[in-house]
Design a protein around this motif. Structure first.
Motif, PDB file in Angstrom:
ATOM      1  N   UNK A   1      48.696  95.130 105.283  1.00 35.41           N
ATOM      2  CA  UNK A   1      49.844  94.240 105.385  1.00 35.41           C
ATOM      3  C   UNK A   1      49.511  92.785 105.351  1.00 35.41           C
ATOM      4  N   UNK A   2      48.598  92.448 106.216  1.00 37.15           N
ATOM      5  CA  UNK A   2      48.408  91.277 106.786  1.00 37.15           C
ATOM      6  C   UNK A   2      47.457  90.513 105.139  1.00 37.15           C
ATOM      7  N   UNK A   3      46.709  91.405 104.664  1.00 30.22           N
ATOM      8  CA  UNK A   3      46.092  90.936 103.578  1.00 30.22           C
ATOM      9  C   UNK A   3      46.992  90.726 102.526  1.00 30.22           C
ATOM     10  N   UNK A   4      48.141  91.508 102.438  1.00 27.08           N
ATOM     11  CA  UNK A   4      48.890  91.302 101.269  1.00 27.08           C
ATOM     12  C   UNK A   4      49.902  90.189 101.504  1.00 27.08           C
ATOM     13  N   UNK A   5      49.977  89.696 102.659  1.00 30.85           N
ATOM     14  CA  UNK A   5      50.964  88.574 103.152  1.00 30.85           C
ATOM     15  C   UNK A   5      49.982  87.400 102.904  1.00 30.85           C
ATOM     16  N   UNK A   6      48.812  87.506 102.997  1.00 34.61           N
ATOM     17  CA  UNK A   6      47.783  86.654 102.465  1.00 34.61           C
ATOM     18  C   UNK A   6      47.876  85.998 101.302  1.00 34.61           C
ATOM     19  N   UNK A   7      47.766  87.369 100.192  1.00 38.60           N
ATOM     20  CA  UNK A   7      47.843  87.212  98.977  1.00 38.60           C
ATOM     21  C   UNK A   7      49.144  86.500  98.429  1.00 38.60           C
ATOM     22  N   UNK A   8      50.337  86.941  99.080  1.00 40.95           N
ATOM     23  CA  UNK A   8      51.583  86.684  98.433  1.00 40.95           C
ATOM     24  C   UNK A   8      51.555  84.953  98.832  1.00 40.95           C
ATOM     25  N   UNK A   9      51.311  84.562  99.883  1.00 40.02           N
ATOM     26  CA  UNK A   9      51.233  82.925 100.355  1.00 40.02           C
ATOM     27  C   UNK A   9      50.410  82.293  99.177  1.00 40.02           C
ATOM     28  N   UNK A  10      49.124  82.826  99.012  1.00 42.02           N
ATOM     29  CA  UNK A  10      48.269  82.101  98.027  1.00 42.02           C
ATOM     30  C   UNK A  10      48.819  82.322  96.572  1.00 42.02           C
ATOM     31  N   UNK A  11      49.491  83.372  96.209  1.00 41.19           N
ATOM     32  CA  UNK A  11      50.025  83.277  94.716  1.00 41.19           C
ATOM     33  C   UNK A  11      51.126  82.247  94.720  1.00 41.19           C
TER      34      UNK A  11
ATOM     35  N   UNK B   1      35.170  81.255 102.368  1.00 42.68           N
ATOM     36  CA  UNK B   1      33.832  80.908 102.275  1.00 42.68           C
ATOM     37  C   UNK B   1      32.832  81.397 103.618  1.00 42.68           C
ATOM     38  N   UNK B   2      33.401  81.171 104.803  1.00 43.86           N
ATOM     39  CA  UNK B   2      32.858  81.537 105.969  1.00 43.86           C
ATOM     40  C   UNK B   2      32.518  83.073 105.968  1.00 43.86           C
ATOM     41  N   UNK B   3      33.702  83.769 105.361  1.00 46.08           N
ATOM     42  CA  UNK B   3      33.516  85.107 105.398  1.00 46.08           C
ATOM     43  C   UNK B   3      32.618  85.600 104.423  1.00 46.08           C
ATOM     44  N   UNK B   4      32.379  84.884 103.256  1.00 47.33           N
ATOM     45  CA  UNK B   4      31.498  85.278 102.498  1.00 47.33           C
ATOM     46  C   UNK B   4      29.798  85.283 102.967  1.00 47.33           C
ATOM     47  N   UNK B   5      29.698  84.201 103.697  1.00 45.46           N
ATOM     48  CA  UNK B   5      28.405  84.226 104.253  1.00 45.46           C
ATOM     49  C   UNK B   5      28.031  85.185 105.152  1.00 45.46           C
ATOM     50  N   UNK B   6      28.719  86.087 105.470  1.00 43.97           N
ATOM     51  CA  UNK B   6      28.474  87.321 106.361  1.00 43.97           C
ATOM     52  C   UNK B   6      27.510  88.078 105.614  1.00 43.97           C
ATOM     53  N   UNK B   7      27.563  88.072 104.275  1.00 45.72           N
ATOM     54  CA  UNK B   7      26.556  88.760 103.402  1.00 45.72           C
ATOM     55  C   UNK B   7      25.151  88.628 103.509  1.00 45.72           C
ATOM     56  N   UNK B   8      24.779  87.476 104.162  1.00 45.76           N
ATOM     57  CA  UNK B   8      23.503  87.280 104.621  1.00 45.76           C
ATOM     58  C   UNK B   8      22.781  87.888 105.913  1.00 45.76           C
ATOM     59  N   UNK B   9      23.771  88.527 106.493  1.00 43.69           N
ATOM     60  CA  UNK B   9      23.564  89.255 107.649  1.00 43.69           C
ATOM     61  C   UNK B   9      23.652  90.723 107.526  1.00 43.69           C
ATOM     62  N   UNK B  10      23.678  91.229 106.315  1.00 44.31           N
ATOM     63  CA  UNK B  10      23.403  92.545 105.839  1.00 44.31           C
ATOM     64  C   UNK B  10      24.612  93.120 105.359  1.00 44.31           C
ATOM     65  N   UNK B  11      24.411  94.500 104.953  1.00 45.47           N
ATOM     66  CA  UNK B  11      25.415  95.348 104.472  1.00 45.47           C
ATOM     67  C   UNK B  11      26.495  95.820 105.259  1.00 45.47           C
ATOM     68  N   UNK B  12      26.103  96.221 106.464  1.00 46.54           N
ATOM     69  CA  UNK B  12      27.041  96.666 107.389  1.00 46.54           C
ATOM     70  C   UNK B  12      27.762  95.648 107.811  1.00 46.54           C
TER      71      UNK B  12
ATOM     72  N   UNK C   1      42.483  78.223 103.104  1.00 48.72           N
ATOM     73  CA  UNK C   1      42.134  79.797 102.785  1.00 48.72           C
ATOM     74  C   UNK C   1      40.613  79.566 102.269  1.00 48.72           C
ATOM     75  N   UNK C   2      40.140  78.637 101.467  1.00 54.03           N
ATOM     76  CA  UNK C   2      38.919  78.500 100.974  1.00 54.03           C
ATOM     77  C   UNK C   2      37.579  78.516 102.006  1.00 54.03           C
ATOM     78  N   UNK C   3      38.040  77.678 103.095  1.00 57.68           N
ATOM     79  CA  UNK C   3      37.228  77.293 104.075  1.00 57.68           C
ATOM     80  C   UNK C   3      36.811  78.685 104.708  1.00 57.68           C
ATOM     81  N   UNK C   4      37.936  79.427 105.073  1.00 62.86           N
ATOM     82  CA  UNK C   4      37.894  80.919 105.621  1.00 62.86           C
ATOM     83  C   UNK C   4      37.124  82.004 104.854  1.00 62.86           C
TER      84      UNK C   4
END
Length: 223
Positions: free
Chosen positions: A63-73, A31-42, A26-29
């Motif tokens: 729903x998918x986001x909540x499934x990920x959250x439940x697995x992480x918790x 982190x890669x998502x976080x790096x999108x901030x360098x490509x701008x607001x949009x 999860x952290x690897x994914x």
């Protein structure tokens, strides 16, 4: 059978290893998502929206986001519980100090427990800051994650909390990955050096990737 496995030290270490690897993925994914901030607001806001629509139309919105959250918790709770119980078991097994001192452990090994506590507290703060907006500075804006991130890292305490937590994360990964490999039987005398190298590289890349975001805001690269 499940109870027997959980009650054993090997079972608890296996739970820690598997849950740790789930969180590492999860952290690897993340982190890669976080790096999108360098490509701008949009780009960053679009990515955040995509996470909420992931799986549509088969899955409903978020729903998918909540499934990920439940697995992480589940992974976090299982990891922390197993770590705490193993720690207590270790203390009970050795109530008195050693007559001879143990060999000096690495800094990461000696700080695993404190690192875990720091990360646990950070997760709570991170959720209250950027998910619910409860402790967010500058006025939390629902649906505007880019601006929310910039707000957080425009404060000195937001940067300190985040960077300290990411340094603790790096140390945790450095020791935890190698330890998980040993527990799951991947380690051997010939593979140990390679596994430690992989652990060091993963820790360095993830720490650098996460820390680059507050540094980007502080230096004005992200604004």
């Amino acid at each position: 059978m499940t109870r027997t496995v959980w009650d054993s030290s090997v079972g608890k270490k296996t739970v820690m290893a598997v849950s740790g690897l789930i969180m590492l993925l999860y952290l690897a994914v993340h982190m890669l998502g976080n790096l999108k901030i360098f490509f701008g607001t949009g780009e960053f806001n679009h990515y955040a929206h995509w996470l909420r629509t992931l799986g549509e139309p088969f899955l409903h919105y978020e729903w998918a986001l909540w499934i990920i959250r439940v697995v992480l918790v589940v992974a976090v709770v299982a990891h922390a519980t197993a770590a705490y119980q193993l720690s207590r078991r270790d203390i009970r097994a050795r109530p008195s100090k050693y007559v001879h001192s143990k060999p000096r452990a690495s800094y990461a090994t000696r700080t695993m427990r404190w690192g875990g506590i720091i990360l646990g507290l950070f997760i709570v703060w991170h959720i209250l800051d950027l998910t619910t907006g409860t402790v967010h500075s500058g006025g939390f804006q629902e649906g505007h994650p880019y601006q929310n991130v910039v707000d957080t890292f425009s404060t000195w305490y937001g940067n300190v909390i985040y960077i300290v937590a990411m340094l603790a994360l790096g140390l945790h990964i450095r020791h935890g990955f190698w330890s998980a490999a040993q527990t799951l039987g991947a380690g051997s005398r010939t593979r140990d050096r390679a596994l430690k190298t992989v652990a060091n590289v993963l820790a360095l890349l993830l720490t650098a990737g996460f820390v680059s975001v507050p540094v980007g805001v502080m230096t004005g690269v992200v604004s």
